[in-house]
Design a protein around this motif. Structure first.
Motif, PDB file in Angstrom:
ATOM      1  N   ILE A 136       0.849  -1.195   0.000  1.00 41.40           N
ATOM      2  CA  ILE A 136       0.000   0.000   0.000  1.00 41.40           C
ATOM      3  C   ILE A 136       0.884   1.244   0.000  1.00 41.40           C
ATOM      4  N   ARG A 137       1.906   1.236   0.817  1.00 37.22           N
ATOM      5  CA  ARG A 137       2.808   2.389   0.889  1.00 37.22           C
ATOM      6  C   ARG A 137       3.523   2.600  -0.445  1.00 37.22           C
ATOM      7  N   ALA A 138       3.992   1.519  -1.058  1.00 33.60           N
ATOM      8  CA  ALA A 138       4.723   1.624  -2.329  1.00 33.60           C
ATOM      9  C   ALA A 138       3.830   2.176  -3.436  1.00 33.60           C
ATOM     10  N   ILE A 139       2.595   1.700  -3.521  1.00 32.96           N
ATOM     11  CA  ILE A 139       1.703   2.148  -4.596  1.00 32.96           C
ATOM     12  C   ILE A 139       1.198   3.563  -4.336  1.00 32.96           C
ATOM     13  N   SER A 140       0.925   3.910  -3.085  1.00 31.83           N
ATOM     14  CA  SER A 140       0.500   5.294  -2.818  1.00 31.83           C
ATOM     15  C   SER A 140       1.658   6.254  -3.114  1.00 31.83           C
ATOM     16  N   ASP A 141       2.895   5.855  -2.795  1.00 32.28           N
ATOM     17  CA  ASP A 141       4.064   6.670  -3.142  1.00 32.28           C
ATOM     18  C   ASP A 141       4.149   6.844  -4.660  1.00 32.28           C
ATOM     19  N   TRP A 142       3.935   5.751  -5.395  1.00 36.79           N
ATOM     20  CA  TRP A 142       4.009   5.778  -6.859  1.00 36.79           C
ATOM     21  C   TRP A 142       2.958   6.732  -7.438  1.00 36.79           C
ATOM     22  N   ILE A 143       1.736   6.654  -6.916  1.00 36.53           N
ATOM     23  CA  ILE A 143       0.667   7.538  -7.409  1.00 36.53           C
ATOM     24  C   ILE A 143       1.012   9.001  -7.142  1.00 36.53           C
ATOM     25  N   VAL A 144       1.445   9.295  -5.914  1.00 38.31           N
ATOM     26  CA  VAL A 144       1.767  10.678  -5.548  1.00 38.31           C
ATOM     27  C   VAL A 144       2.930  11.195  -6.404  1.00 38.31           C
ATOM     28  N   GLU A 145       3.939  10.357  -6.655  1.00 39.35           N
ATOM     29  CA  GLU A 145       5.048  10.760  -7.518  1.00 39.35           C
ATOM     30  C   GLU A 145       4.565  11.068  -8.926  1.00 39.35           C
ATOM     31  N   ARG A 146       3.670  10.220  -9.453  1.00 37.78           N
ATOM     32  CA  ARG A 146       3.108  10.464 -10.788  1.00 37.78           C
ATOM     33  C   ARG A 146       2.342  11.776 -10.828  1.00 37.78           C
ATOM     34  N   ILE A 147       1.579  12.054  -9.778  1.00 34.81           N
ATOM     35  CA  ILE A 147       0.828  13.311  -9.724  1.00 34.81           C
ATOM     36  C   ILE A 147       1.789  14.492  -9.773  1.00 34.81           C
ATOM     37  N   HIS A 148       2.865  14.433  -8.991  1.00 39.47           N
ATOM     38  CA  HIS A 148       3.819  15.543  -8.946  1.00 39.47           C
ATOM     39  C   HIS A 148       4.668  15.635 -10.214  1.00 39.47           C
ATOM     40  N   ASP A 149       5.139  14.490 -10.720  1.00 36.69           N
ATOM     41  CA  ASP A 149       6.028  14.504 -11.884  1.00 36.69           C
ATOM     42  C   ASP A 149       5.297  14.743 -13.198  1.00 36.69           C
ATOM     43  N   LYS A 150       4.183  14.070 -13.402  1.00 32.91           N
ATOM     44  CA  LYS A 150       3.466  14.143 -14.678  1.00 32.91           C
ATOM     45  C   LYS A 150       2.274  15.097 -14.639  1.00 32.91           C
ATOM     46  N   GLU A 151       1.959  15.594 -13.444  1.00 34.86           N
ATOM     47  CA  GLU A 151       0.844  16.515 -13.238  1.00 34.86           C
ATOM     48  C   GLU A 151      -0.474  15.967 -13.778  1.00 34.86           C
ATOM     49  N   THR A 152      -0.670  14.687 -13.517  1.00 38.61           N
ATOM     50  CA  THR A 152      -1.928  14.040 -13.888  1.00 38.61           C
ATOM     51  C   THR A 152      -2.148  12.841 -12.970  1.00 38.61           C
ATOM     52  N   LEU A 153      -3.410  12.455 -12.837  1.00 37.75           N
ATOM     53  CA  LEU A 153      -3.743  11.249 -12.071  1.00 37.75           C
ATOM     54  C   LEU A 153      -3.498  10.029 -12.952  1.00 37.75           C
ATOM     55  N   PRO A 154      -2.790   9.030 -12.461  1.00 35.66           N
ATOM     56  CA  PRO A 154      -2.649   7.817 -13.261  1.00 35.66           C
ATOM     57  C   PRO A 154      -4.006   7.118 -13.386  1.00 35.66           C
ATOM     58  N   THR A 155      -4.220   6.463 -14.490  1.00 30.51           N
ATOM     59  CA  THR A 155      -5.489   5.748 -14.673  1.00 30.51           C
ATOM     60  C   THR A 155      -5.581   4.615 -13.660  1.00 30.51           C
ATOM     61  N   SER A 156      -6.793   4.177 -13.392  1.00 30.91           N
ATOM     62  CA  SER A 156      -6.962   3.073 -12.451  1.00 30.91           C
ATOM     63  C   SER A 156      -6.296   1.808 -12.997  1.00 30.91           C
ATOM     64  N   ARG A 157      -6.291   1.650 -14.304  1.00 31.46           N
ATOM     65  CA  ARG A 157      -5.629   0.508 -14.930  1.00 31.46           C
ATOM     66  C   ARG A 157      -4.122   0.559 -14.681  1.00 31.46           C
ATOM     67  N   ALA A 158      -3.535   1.748 -14.807  1.00 36.00           N
ATOM     68  CA  ALA A 158      -2.090   1.904 -14.554  1.00 36.00           C
ATOM     69  C   ALA A 158      -1.761   1.598 -13.095  1.00 36.00           C
ATOM     70  N   VAL A 159      -2.642   2.001 -12.185  1.00 33.77           N
ATOM     71  CA  VAL A 159      -2.428   1.727 -10.759  1.00 33.77           C
ATOM     72  C   VAL A 159      -2.502   0.229 -10.496  1.00 33.77           C
ATOM     73  N   ARG A 160      -3.487  -0.432 -11.085  1.00 31.96           N
ATOM     74  CA  ARG A 160      -3.609  -1.887 -10.923  1.00 31.96           C
ATOM     75  C   ARG A 160      -2.384  -2.598 -11.497  1.00 31.96           C
ATOM     76  N   ARG A 161      -1.929  -2.137 -12.659  1.00 29.95           N
ATOM     77  CA  ARG A 161      -0.761  -2.748 -13.291  1.00 29.95           C
ATOM     78  C   ARG A 161       0.481  -2.590 -12.400  1.00 29.95           C
ATOM     79  N   GLU A 162       0.661  -1.396 -11.842  1.00 27.37           N
ATOM     80  CA  GLU A 162       1.810  -1.155 -10.957  1.00 27.37           C
ATOM     81  C   GLU A 162       1.719  -2.011  -9.692  1.00 27.37           C
TER      82      GLU A 162
END
Length: 199
Positions: free
Chosen positions: A153-179
């Protein structure tokens, strides 16, 4: 209702609100399933404190009123402010909606981080469906990683937050599931193709 943009927006908002209420009712009915790690007596005391608030209430209002209140879980103690996003955009229709939010504290803490990070994005709608998919992914990670310290949970929430900051967009739910599936497989957890994370 008029067939114009505001009428269609109202219909969409009403439909989303009804969907949220159905999902809250379903979560409450499934309360005896995996987890919830919060002690039942804790939820009862907490709901009594919530009854003093006026609903609907924003996350910011709830945190301001009772954010320091502690909730004991099987793993550790949490303050409410660690589990409820402190934003005016996050609205809870009832004490039951708050209860659903906090009864899985590790998931709630991860979602709080994601929701608060998403508020930094301009012109981005974090829809209920996308939120629900993120939560389901965190719940699946919690079930797979139940004996550990919620590293997934910590790793994926970190990944999502990094994507939000780096790419300035929310990753798709499919991308989150894949990660999440990639994390599980890398760490030796089996993920079948017919499961939520089996993408």
């Amino acid at each position: 209702m008029a067939d114009d943009k505001s009428g269609r927006d109202k219909q969409a908002d009403d439909a989303e609100r009804r969907q949220q209420q159905r999902e809250i009712a379903a979560e409450l009915e499934r309360g005896d399933e995996r987890e919830p790690p919060v002690v039942v007596e804790e939820l009862a005391d907490f709901e009594a404190a919530l009854e003093e608030l006026t609903f609907p209430a924003t996350g910011a209002e709830i945190v301001a009123a009772i954010g320091q209140r502690e909730i004991e879980s099987v793993k550790r103690s949490y303050r409410l402010e660690e589990l409820v996003p402190e934003t005016d955009e996050e609205t809870f229709d009832s004490p039951a909606a708050v209860r659903v939010q906090i009864q899985r504290p590790t998931v709630a803490a991860a979602m709080k981080r994601v929701v608060e990070a998403s508020k930094t994005l301009r012109n981005t709608d974090f829809s209920w469906a996308q939120r629900n998919a993120y939560e389901k992914t965190f719940q699946e990670l919690e079930a797979i990683d139940a004996d550990d310290d919620d590293e997934g949970i910590r790793a994926i929430s970190d990944w999502i937050v990094e994507r939000i900051h780096d790419k300035e967009t929310l990753p798709t739910s499919r991308a989150v599931r894949r990660e999440a599936a990639k994390f599980c497989r890398t760490n030796g957890y089996e993920v079948r193709n017919d499961e939520w994370l089996g993408i």
